[in-house]
Structure formats: C-alpha cells, structure tokens
Write a protein that holds these residues in place. Sequence first.
Motif, PDB file in Angstrom:
ATOM      1  N   LEU A   1       0.832  -1.201   0.000  1.00 30.09           N
ATOM      2  CA  LEU A   1       0.000   0.000   0.000  1.00 30.09           C
ATOM      3  C   LEU A   1       0.866   1.250   0.000  1.00 30.09           C
ATOM      4  N   TRP A   2       1.889   1.271   0.847  1.00 28.60           N
ATOM      5  CA  TRP A   2       2.774   2.434   0.914  1.00 28.60           C
ATOM      6  C   TRP A   2       3.598   2.579  -0.358  1.00 28.60           C
ATOM      7  N   SER A   3       4.038   1.465  -0.908  1.00 24.10           N
ATOM      8  CA  SER A   3       4.816   1.513  -2.144  1.00 24.10           C
ATOM      9  C   SER A   3       3.995   2.123  -3.279  1.00 24.10           C
ATOM     10  N   GLY A   4       2.731   1.702  -3.390  1.00 21.17           N
ATOM     11  CA  GLY A   4       1.863   2.262  -4.420  1.00 21.17           C
ATOM     12  C   GLY A   4       1.580   3.734  -4.202  1.00 21.17           C
ATOM     13  N   PHE A   5       1.392   4.115  -2.937  1.00 16.77           N
ATOM     14  CA  PHE A   5       1.154   5.524  -2.636  1.00 16.77           C
ATOM     15  C   PHE A   5       2.372   6.371  -3.007  1.00 16.77           C
TER      16      PHE A   5
ATOM     17  N   TRP B   1      -3.874   5.076  -3.597  1.00 17.25           N
ATOM     18  CA  TRP B   1      -3.133   5.266  -4.848  1.00 17.25           C
ATOM     19  C   TRP B   1      -3.785   6.334  -5.729  1.00 17.25           C
ATOM     20  N   SER B   2      -5.074   6.558  -5.551  1.00 17.59           N
ATOM     21  CA  SER B   2      -5.767   7.575  -6.345  1.00 17.59           C
ATOM     22  C   SER B   2      -5.530   8.989  -5.825  1.00 17.59           C
ATOM     23  N   LEU B   3      -5.347   9.121  -4.516  1.00 20.70           N
ATOM     24  CA  LEU B   3      -5.334  10.440  -3.896  1.00 20.70           C
ATOM     25  C   LEU B   3      -4.321  11.400  -4.529  1.00 20.70           C
ATOM     26  N   PRO B   4      -3.043  11.031  -4.686  1.00 23.10           N
ATOM     27  CA  PRO B   4      -2.128  11.981  -5.327  1.00 23.10           C
ATOM     28  C   PRO B   4      -2.522  12.320  -6.769  1.00 23.10           C
ATOM     29  N   MET B   5      -3.096  11.355  -7.484  1.00 18.92           N
ATOM     30  CA  MET B   5      -3.493  11.594  -8.872  1.00 18.92           C
ATOM     31  C   MET B   5      -4.610  12.612  -8.986  1.00 18.92           C
ATOM     32  N   VAL B   6      -5.482  12.648  -7.980  1.00 19.75           N
ATOM     33  CA  VAL B   6      -6.602  13.595  -8.014  1.00 19.75           C
ATOM     34  C   VAL B   6      -6.096  15.032  -8.103  1.00 19.75           C
ATOM     35  N   PHE B   7      -4.927  15.294  -7.528  1.00 25.49           N
ATOM     36  CA  PHE B   7      -4.398  16.656  -7.488  1.00 25.49           C
ATOM     37  C   PHE B   7      -3.268  16.880  -8.491  1.00 25.49           C
ATOM     38  N   SER B   8      -3.003  15.896  -9.343  1.00 24.23           N
ATOM     39  CA  SER B   8      -1.900  16.036 -10.297  1.00 24.23           C
ATOM     40  C   SER B   8      -2.314  16.905 -11.473  1.00 24.23           C
ATOM     41  N   VAL B   9      -1.334  17.456 -12.151  1.00 29.07           N
ATOM     42  CA  VAL B   9      -1.555  18.081 -13.452  1.00 29.07           C
ATOM     43  C   VAL B   9      -1.901  16.953 -14.427  1.00 29.07           C
TER      44      VAL B   9
END
Length: 517
Positions: A30-34, A115-123
Amino acid sequence: MTPPTPATGDQAPVPAAAVRAEVDNPASSLWSGFIGSFFMFVGSLGVGWLAPVSELRRLPLFIWMRTEAIGVALSIVLLAVGGMLLVRAWLRLGQRVRVWGEQAHRVTLIAVAAWSLPMVFSVPLFSRDVYAYIGQGRLMVEGFNPYENGISALSNYFQLGADKMWTEAPVPYGQLFLWIEQFVVWFTNVHPEGSVMLFRLVSVVGVVLCVIYVPKLAALHGVNPHRALWLTAANPLFLTTFIASVHNDSLMIGLALAGLYYAATHRVIRGIVLVTLSIAVKPITIVFLPFIGLLWAGRDAGWLRKFTFWALTAGISFGLLVLMSLVNGFGFGWINGLSAPGSIAIWYAPVGLIGMLVASLGSVFGLDGSTLASIVANIGKLIAVGIAGWLILKGDHDRVMRRLTLAFAAVVLLSPIIQSWYVVWLIPLFAVTGIRNDWQVKALYFVVSFFMIYSISDQLEVFPYLQGTDVGLALLFARIAAAITGVLFALYLVFWDTKTRGLFRTIDVPVVQHPIS
C-alpha cells in the motif's frame, strides 16, 4: 438470464486465524503504491499538461520544474519510476493475498483510495483531452453547436490547451457529456484548473461506479468478486487512465457496468436507462444493447421473442437519446463526430500495423498508400462487426456477458488505433467474467506493463526552447528518457525482482478463492 448461484452457503466456516491471515502484511504494498502515485504527482508538475493561460505557470516551483533542464529531467524520472512502482505495488498486493475474502476486499479499497489520492491533485498526465472538454463546454456556453463547430470558432482558442487536432473537429461525445461540459465551464467561468478538478471528480464518479458494480457482476457469474476488484480498480492502468488522465471513459464504463448489473438481475428498464446514459457519454457502448436484449428475453427464448426484446431495448434506448437530443437542441451530431480526432493507425494495433505495411508496399509500386491503409482499416471494422454479430446470434445464454466481452474486445482490437483507455474498457468486463490464474492473468500483467510504459513516454509537455536549435529535440529526448526508465524498471520486474519475476514466467500456486471459487 439466471445467474449462477455463488457458492457461499455450503462452505465450512473459516477459522478466525485464517481470516486474519487472508492478506499477508499489505502495508508495504500500500505504501509503495502511494509513493509511486506521489512520484507521478510531483512529476506531473514538470511535464503534465497545463493550459497556456494557467496561473500555475507563474509559480516559482512550476517555473523551475518546467523550464530548467534539471527540473524537467527530475520530473521525467519521477513520473516513469512512479508509474512502474505503482505496477509493482499492484502485483505485490495480489501476491500478498492468501484468501480472496472480505479482508482482501477492504485492503483493495484502501489501495484504490490511497493510490488515487495523489493523482486527483496532479496536473493532467498522458492526455490533454480534458482541455478539449473545456473548449467544447465553452462552445456551448457561448451559443455554438459543438457538433458543427470545432473549438477554433472561439476567440483565443489556442490558450485553452487542447490538442490542435480538436481545432476543427466536431464533438464525438453524447448528450449527457455535453451537459457536463457546459455545466463545468459555466460553473468555473472557464477557469482551467477549476474545470480540470470538476472533470476529474466526474472521472472519480465513474471509478466509484466500477468499484461498486464490478464485484456485484463478478459474484453473479461465480467469479470471486474481491479478486475481480483488484484486477480492475486497483489496476495502475485503470487508475492513471481514468484519474490522472481525466478521461470521460471512466463515467462511460461505470454507467455501462451498472446497467449490465441491473439488466442481469431482472431490473432491465433501469439497466437500459443506465447503458443509454453511458451511450450519451461515448456512443461505443451501443454494443451492449443487443446483449441486454438477450438478458431480457430470457434463457429459453425463441427467435421471435429475441427479436421482440431486441426491438424493445433499441426502442427504449433510442427514445431516450431522441428525448435528450430534443432537450439540448443539438440532435445526433455526434454520429459525424465519431470520425476523429486521432491517428489513422498505430504501430502496436494489429490492423494498424498491417495497414502501415500495406501502405508502404503500395507506395513502392506507385499506389496511394493512404487509400490502401483505409481499405485495411475498413476490412478490420467489417470483421469486428461480423464477430460481434455472430456473438449476438450464437452462444450459450449463461455466457451472454462473456459474449458481450468478446464482441467488445473485437471492436477494440480490430481497430487501426488502440489507445490505452480502450484497453481499460475491456479489463472490467474480462475480470467479472473470469480471468484465470494462468496465461490469462499473465497476459494482463504484460498488457498493463506495456501500456504504462507507452503512456509514460507518449505524451509529455516539454518546453521547446529548452533545446534552442531544434524545437522537436527536447521532446524526443524526454520521451526516450521516459521510455528507457520505464523499460528498465519493467525488465527488473520480469527478470531480476525475486518477488515479481515468477508472475511473468511460472504458474503461481492457486490461492483460496473465498467466498466464491
């Protein structure tokens, strides 16, 4: 259709100790994917797609990451490593599951969210179609018919950030997505970052629909719902394509899966409405309607009954589409818009490759290569239609969903261009009808790895003046660097990583398929 009954009631109780051990230490995966997803987020600041008018371009961090060679290089490496790290985390999470039960389901949901959370705020990454959505919404806000006008009808349209292929192209989307585009642009007053975030929320809605209905559909077919969820929603290609790239395909496939579930559980009208809404996002899911008609007709239906319910299904769906067209006043202009934008062919698509070879060979003999390539593409489409027609007319009623999956796959795989999001359309359908833990799942591993590498290196925004004498050189170097990084990581996963290399080479020991085998 009478779905197979899941094997839940006749199994012996699972001891509490076994339940606790369903997933072996998932935290590291989980942490690796995050971390991989976070790397992609940071990389997006440097090489993700921004509108020319974006206020983010004036921030010092963005300026450094997008205009300094070191910042761009760092962004490329982080993006490539992050994407492949996400692939590894997905593979390792699947390996850590000993029993595909409720605990595995909860861990998979945590993975999807984390894993989705950072993508939600990505360019936006790997595609700038979202900026075309903004331009199309602005067309409607300013009173243009998007089925008759490209975004070049707008003043300063080039500042919106859409690919130049959209400048004269009519919209290929249905009525529902037109309304979404119009609302987003009106609500944000054409603010690029605000619009991107709202469109991304729409994509998240599609992901949520998949998370809800993939397990339900899998259970209907006697397929383990928890494993199907991992194969689909935690899949890095699924997450990056739908969330990081902000594609409307997420909503399209989410609505279609929901419609299939209700059609398969004898709530057919609701199912037809949902699939029709999917068609009103992107019309490709019109392929689903004949199979819904078969579900409605029932197991022992004769030809008269089948044709009756095919007609009823088509009539209800077409009536809803006509009603929506009358409300928005634009009619069925999306039929003309289906002709692009996009490449005529792509090298890894079988029909596209054959078309390229035939065109090259024809040119040697003085023939029109583009015409020959078009003929090959049309032959591919005819074969796809023939396969789909055969699967509609022939086959076991208990395999209606699998027949739909194969028909949809024929439409996708016999196209001269196969985009990564086309592949993601198919993954949920194959997952809910069964992907065996043999060559089938290994093929999925290779497909996901290939398209992740291709996506990482395909579309990067690199300022041309970083390489003064040749405007194309900087982008070429960036793509090569991203591709090499991704390929090296993939080779590591396949040949050297002691944890993952067996996934690509040998058949794993089957895990316990609880509660559904």
